[in-house]
Write a protein that holds these residues in place. Structure first.
Motif, PDB file in Angstrom:
ATOM      1  N   PRO A 149       0.765  -1.217   0.000  1.00 50.86           N
ATOM      2  CA  PRO A 149       0.000   0.000   0.000  1.00 50.86           C
ATOM      3  C   PRO A 149       0.805   1.280   0.000  1.00 50.86           C
ATOM      4  O   PRO A 149       0.386   2.266  -0.529  1.00 50.86           O
ATOM      5  CB  PRO A 149      -0.835  -0.095   1.262  1.00 50.86           C
ATOM      6  CG  PRO A 149      -0.537  -1.387   1.913  1.00 50.86           C
ATOM      7  CD  PRO A 149       0.558  -2.042   1.156  1.00 50.86           C
ATOM      8  N   ARG A 150       1.970   1.297   0.632  1.00 52.30           N
ATOM      9  CA  ARG A 150       2.686   2.562   0.737  1.00 52.30           C
ATOM     10  C   ARG A 150       4.080   2.415   0.117  1.00 52.30           C
ATOM     11  O   ARG A 150       4.902   1.654   0.576  1.00 52.30           O
ATOM     12  CB  ARG A 150       2.808   2.991   2.205  1.00 52.30           C
ATOM     13  CG  ARG A 150       1.472   3.255   2.849  1.00 52.30           C
ATOM     14  CD  ARG A 150       1.624   3.793   4.247  1.00 52.30           C
ATOM     15  NE  ARG A 150       0.322   4.058   4.818  1.00 52.30           N
ATOM     16  CZ  ARG A 150      -0.340   5.188   4.648  1.00 52.30           C
ATOM     17  NH1 ARG A 150       0.165   6.141   3.923  1.00 52.30           N
ATOM     18  NH2 ARG A 150      -1.530   5.367   5.211  1.00 52.30           N
TER      19      ARG A 150
ATOM     20  N   GLU B  65      -4.837   5.576  -2.043  1.00 49.37           N
ATOM     21  CA  GLU B  65      -3.925   4.602  -1.445  1.00 49.37           C
ATOM     22  C   GLU B  65      -4.655   3.489  -0.711  1.00 49.37           C
ATOM     23  O   GLU B  65      -4.126   2.386  -0.551  1.00 49.37           O
ATOM     24  CB  GLU B  65      -2.989   5.333  -0.485  1.00 49.37           C
ATOM     25  CG  GLU B  65      -1.771   4.543  -0.103  1.00 49.37           C
ATOM     26  CD  GLU B  65      -0.842   5.368   0.772  1.00 49.37           C
ATOM     27  OE1 GLU B  65       0.337   5.500   0.418  1.00 49.37           O
ATOM     28  OE2 GLU B  65      -1.319   5.896   1.789  1.00 49.37           O
ATOM     29  N   GLU B  66      -5.878   3.738  -0.252  1.00 47.32           N
ATOM     30  CA  GLU B  66      -6.628   2.738   0.498  1.00 47.32           C
ATOM     31  C   GLU B  66      -7.569   1.933  -0.392  1.00 47.32           C
ATOM     32  O   GLU B  66      -8.366   1.138   0.103  1.00 47.32           O
ATOM     33  CB  GLU B  66      -7.445   3.427   1.609  1.00 47.32           C
ATOM     34  CG  GLU B  66      -6.606   4.223   2.601  1.00 47.32           C
ATOM     35  CD  GLU B  66      -5.575   3.356   3.285  1.00 47.32           C
ATOM     36  OE1 GLU B  66      -5.881   2.177   3.569  1.00 47.32           O
ATOM     37  OE2 GLU B  66      -4.450   3.844   3.522  1.00 47.32           O
TER      38      GLU B  66
ATOM     39  N   SER C 281       3.879   7.569  -3.977  1.00 47.24           N
ATOM     40  CA  SER C 281       2.788   7.768  -3.033  1.00 47.24           C
ATOM     41  C   SER C 281       2.983   9.069  -2.265  1.00 47.24           C
ATOM     42  O   SER C 281       4.104   9.375  -1.823  1.00 47.24           O
ATOM     43  CB  SER C 281       2.739   6.596  -2.047  1.00 47.24           C
ATOM     44  OG  SER C 281       1.742   6.806  -1.073  1.00 47.24           O
TER      45      SER C 281
ATOM     46  N   SER D 156      -2.581   9.314  -1.818  1.00 47.31           N
ATOM     47  CA  SER D 156      -2.815   8.994  -3.225  1.00 47.31           C
ATOM     48  C   SER D 156      -1.561   8.379  -3.825  1.00 47.31           C
ATOM     49  O   SER D 156      -0.438   8.620  -3.350  1.00 47.31           O
ATOM     50  CB  SER D 156      -3.212  10.239  -4.017  1.00 47.31           C
ATOM     51  OG  SER D 156      -4.454  10.744  -3.582  1.00 47.31           O
ATOM     52  N   VAL D 157      -1.751   7.578  -4.875  1.00 42.91           N
ATOM     53  CA  VAL D 157      -0.617   6.945  -5.553  1.00 42.91           C
ATOM     54  C   VAL D 157      -0.647   7.338  -7.026  1.00 42.91           C
ATOM     55  O   VAL D 157      -1.694   7.240  -7.680  1.00 42.91           O
ATOM     56  CB  VAL D 157      -0.667   5.410  -5.429  1.00 42.91           C
ATOM     57  CG1 VAL D 157       0.581   4.788  -6.076  1.00 42.91           C
ATOM     58  CG2 VAL D 157      -0.763   4.981  -3.971  1.00 42.91           C
TER      59      VAL D 157
ATOM     60  N   LEU E  51      -5.913  -1.901  -5.165  1.00 44.13           N
ATOM     61  CA  LEU E  51      -4.583  -1.341  -5.351  1.00 44.13           C
ATOM     62  C   LEU E  51      -3.630  -2.340  -6.014  1.00 44.13           C
ATOM     63  O   LEU E  51      -2.803  -1.965  -6.848  1.00 44.13           O
ATOM     64  CB  LEU E  51      -4.025  -0.889  -4.002  1.00 44.13           C
ATOM     65  CG  LEU E  51      -2.854   0.104  -4.046  1.00 44.13           C
ATOM     66  CD1 LEU E  51      -3.269   1.406  -4.696  1.00 44.13           C
ATOM     67  CD2 LEU E  51      -2.314   0.359  -2.641  1.00 44.13           C
TER      68      LEU E  51
END
Length: 542
Positions: free
Chosen positions: A21-22, A469-470, A486, A490-491, A474
C-alpha cells in the motif's frame, strides 16, 4: 480518479501477487498477469457458506476443525486476505458440481503424484470438490512397446485392437487405484466412478475399438459430490453394448498432440458439468510464446486471430489454443481454462497473479474518440454513474460528458459497457492520462477489463493514472504499472517511462503539488465522491 465502486469479483483475470500500500517513488516491475479481479467493500455479490458434505459433518472433530482453520490461513498466506476471501466466495457461490474439472495426465501421476494429492487435500479441507479425470499416456506407450505392439494408423488415427485395449484397461485401473489410495492415505474421501462416458464406434471396420463420446452420465458424479466425496474418473468410455472404447486415439501426424493427453474426455466432461474452472495439469506449467516466455493469460475474443497469425504459434501450442477455444465457446462466459503445473494449483485458484496460463473468452473492445462515436449515450451515462444515484451524481456525469466534447480523448468499452475506460491526452501534458475506469461484476467475471487494458497499452505506450492509497483494488494497479509514487493518501502510477524522465517530471511535480486535484474537471471519481457525501448529509439532515 478511477472509479472503484463498480469493481467486483473477477473469476479468472490476474492482478499483482500482493499489494504494497505505501511506496515512495518505488518502481514496481511486473510481469504477472492481471483474470481476474478484486472485490470492493461495496460489492453486493451474494455468497454461501463453504460446501460441507454430510460425511464431513459427521466426521467433524476438533482436530479436523483445526486443520480446516490452518488451510484457510494458508490460503490467505498464498496471496492476500482479500484474494482468499473473494475466491472462496466465488467457488462457493455455485453448486459443488460446478466448481472445477481437473484433468491429470499420466506423466503427472508418475512424477508429481504427491504434489497433486496435497493440492487435493487443500481443496477438500476447504469444502471444495473438484472432479478428477486422469489418463496414463506415457505409461501406456511404454507397456505397449514392451509388449511388442507396434502402432498402426488409418487416415491418421491410431487403430486400437483388442490387445491394445486390454493393456490400456489394466493400466488405467492400476493408475486409478494408485491415485485413490494416495488420496485416501491423506484422509480425502474419494470414489472411483466408471461408466460415465458413453460412446459409439467411430468406424469399427477401420479403427476397431475407437469411439466418439455421445453422452456423459453426470448423475453419478453429482451424487458422489453431494455425499462428500471427490469423484475420480478414467478417460475410458463404453459403448451401448458394453464394450470399452478408446475415445482419445492418437493422431499419427503430431508428435505432441493435445489429444494424446486424454483431453477429449475432459472436454466432454466439462461441457456436461459447465464448471467455473477447467484445469489441465502440465509438466511445463503453461503455454509459451516465441521468446520462450510463459503466456500469462489469453483473452480469446480479442487475441485469437492475432495468436493464430504468429509464426511461433505452431504444432502443439496452436492445437491447444484452438481446442480450448472450441471448448470455451460451448461453456458459460464465466468459465475459464488454466494450464498449470500441479505445484501451482493453489496459486492458480486463490491468487490474482495465477500460476500458469489462463484462457478466457473475454469480450471485444470498441473505441470512441468523440461523443458521437458512442452508440448509446444513456448507456454511457449509466456506466459513468456506476450505480450511484441522486441529482448531484447525475449532474457530475453530465458535466464530465460536456468536458469530453471539448477534450481529446479515447474511450474503450465492450458492447454491454461492463468496463469503460477514458484516456485523455492534453497538449499541456506530454503523457496521456487514464482519468476514468469503471468495471461491473460481470466485467470482471468475463475478463473485459483485461481486454480493455491491453487495448490501452497498445495505443498508449506511455500512461499515468492516480488512485486512492486505500483502494481495495490497489494490487491490480500495481500489476499494471512499471512504477509508482505515493503522497498524502494517493498513488501516482505510470508505465512506459521513468519517474524522472522529461515526459513524467511535470506530471510528477503537479501530483506532488496538488495530488489527485491535478486532474481538475476530469476527476469524475472525486466529483462523484463529493456528490455522494452531499446526498448522505442531506439524508441525515432529513
Amino acid at each position: 480518479m478511477l472509479s472503484a465502486t463498480g469493481v467486483a469479483l473477477r473469476a479468472g483475470a490476474r492482478v499483482a501477487p500482493k499489494a504494497t500500500p505505501r511506496v515512495a517513488a518505488a518502481v514496481v516491475p511486473t510481469k504477472a498477469r492481471s483474470l481476474n479481479a478484486t472485490m470492493t467493500p461495496a460489492d453486493p455479490r451474494t455468497s454461501r457458506a463453504l460446501s460441507t458434505s454430510a460425511r464431513a459433518l459427521t466426521a467433524s472433530s476438533p482436530s479436523r476443525d483445526r486443520l480446516r482453520e490452518i488451510v484457510v490461513q494458508t490460503v490467505s498466506s498464498i496471496g492476500s486476505k482479500r484474494e482468499s476471501q473473494q475466491y472462496l466466495k466465488l467457488f462457493t457461490s455455485v453448486s459443488s458440481q460446478k466448481f472445477a474439472v481437473i484433468k491429470v495426465g499420466g506423466a503427472i501421476l508418475s512424477e508429481y503424484l504427491d504434489e497433486l494429492c496435497r493440492s487435493m487435500l487443500f481443496l477438500y479441507e476447504l469444502g471444495l470438490y473438484p472432479v478428477i479425470i486422469h489418463g496414463g499416456g506415457p505409461q501406456l506407450n511404454r507397456l505397449l512397446e514392451e509388449a511388442g505392439v507396434e502402432p498402426q494408423f488409418e487416415d491418421g488415427i491410431r487403430v486400437t485392437d483388442a490387445k491394445t485395449l486390454g493393456v490400456a484397461r489394466k493400466l488405467f485401473l492400476e493408475e486409478n487405484l494408485r491415485l485413490i489410495n494416495r488420496l485416501d492415505e491423506l484422509g480425502i474421501a474419494t470414489r472411483s466412478i466408471s461408466g460415465v462416458f458413453i460412446a459409439d464406434y467411430l468406424d469399427k471396420e477401420k479403427w476397431q475399438y475407437v469411439g466418439k463420446i455421445t453422452k456423459v452420465n453426470k448423475e453419478a458424479i453429482e451424487k458422489t459430490i453431494e455425499a462428500g466425496y471427490i469423484p475420480v474418473l478414467t478417460s475410458m468410455a463404453e459403448s451401448e453394448d458394453g464394450h470399452l472404447l478408446n475415445v482419445n486415439a492418437d493422431v499419427a501426424s503430431l508428435t505432441t498432440n493435445w489429444l494424446t493427453n486424454h483431453s477429449i474426455s475432459a472436454a466432454e466432461l466439462a461441457r456436461a458439468l459447465e464448471p467455473l474452472k477447467v484445469v489441465y495439469l502440465s509438466e511445463k506449467g503453461g503455454l509459451f510464446d516465441g521468446d520462450g516466455e510463459k503466456i500469462s493469460q489469453i483473452n480469446l475474443d480479442e487475441e485469437f486471430d492475432y495468436l493464430m497469425a504468429q509464426p511461433w504459434c505452431r504444432y502443439g501450442t496452436r492445437l491447444k489454443i484452438k481446442e480450448i477455444k472450441e471448448l470455451l465457446d460451448t461453456l458459460p462466459r464465466s468459465s475459464s481454462v488454466a494450464i498449470i503445473h500441479p505445484s501451482d494449483l493453489q496459486k492458480e485458484l486463490f491468487t490474482d497473479v495465477g500460476g500458469g496460463t489462463l484462457v478466457r473468452r473475454g469480450s471485444r473492445v470498441s473505441q470512441a474518440k468523440s461523443i458521437s462515436d458512442f452508440p448509446d449515450i444513456e448507456k454511457l451515462k449509466g456506466a459513468l454513474l456506476c450505480g450511484r444515484v441522486g441529482p448531484d451524481a447525475e449532474a457530475a456525469v453530465e458535466s464530465f460528458i460536456d468536458l469530453l466534447k471539448e477534450k481529446q480523448f479515447t474511450a474503450y468499452y465492450d458492447d454491454a459497457m461492463q468496463c469503460l475506460a477514458v484516456v485523455m491526452s492534453d497538449e499541456d501534458r506530454p503523457v496521456a492520462m487514464l482519468t476514468t475506469l469503471t468495471i461491473t461484476k460481470s466485467g470482471w467475471l468475463s475478463n473485459v477489463v483485461e481486454n480493455v487494458f491491453t487495448a490501452i497499452k497498445r495505443d498508449y505506450p506511455t500512461l499515468v493514472w492516480t488512485i486512492n492509497e486505500e483502494d481495495e483494488n490497489l494490487g491490480w494497479f500495481f500489476d499494471k504499472a512499471d512504477g509508482s509514487f505515493s503522497k498524502n493518501g494517493s498513488v501516482l502510477f505510470y508505465y512506459g517511462c521513468d519517474l524522472r524522465s522529461d515526459a513524467l517530471t511535470p506530471v510528477y511535480d503537479d501530483f506532488v503539488a496538488h495530488g489527485r486535484a491535478m486532474l481538475g474537471e476530469a476527476d469524475l471519481e472525486g466529483r462523484l465522491g463529493q456528490a455522494a457525501q452531499t446526498t448522505s448529509k442531506s439524508s441525515n439532515a432529513q
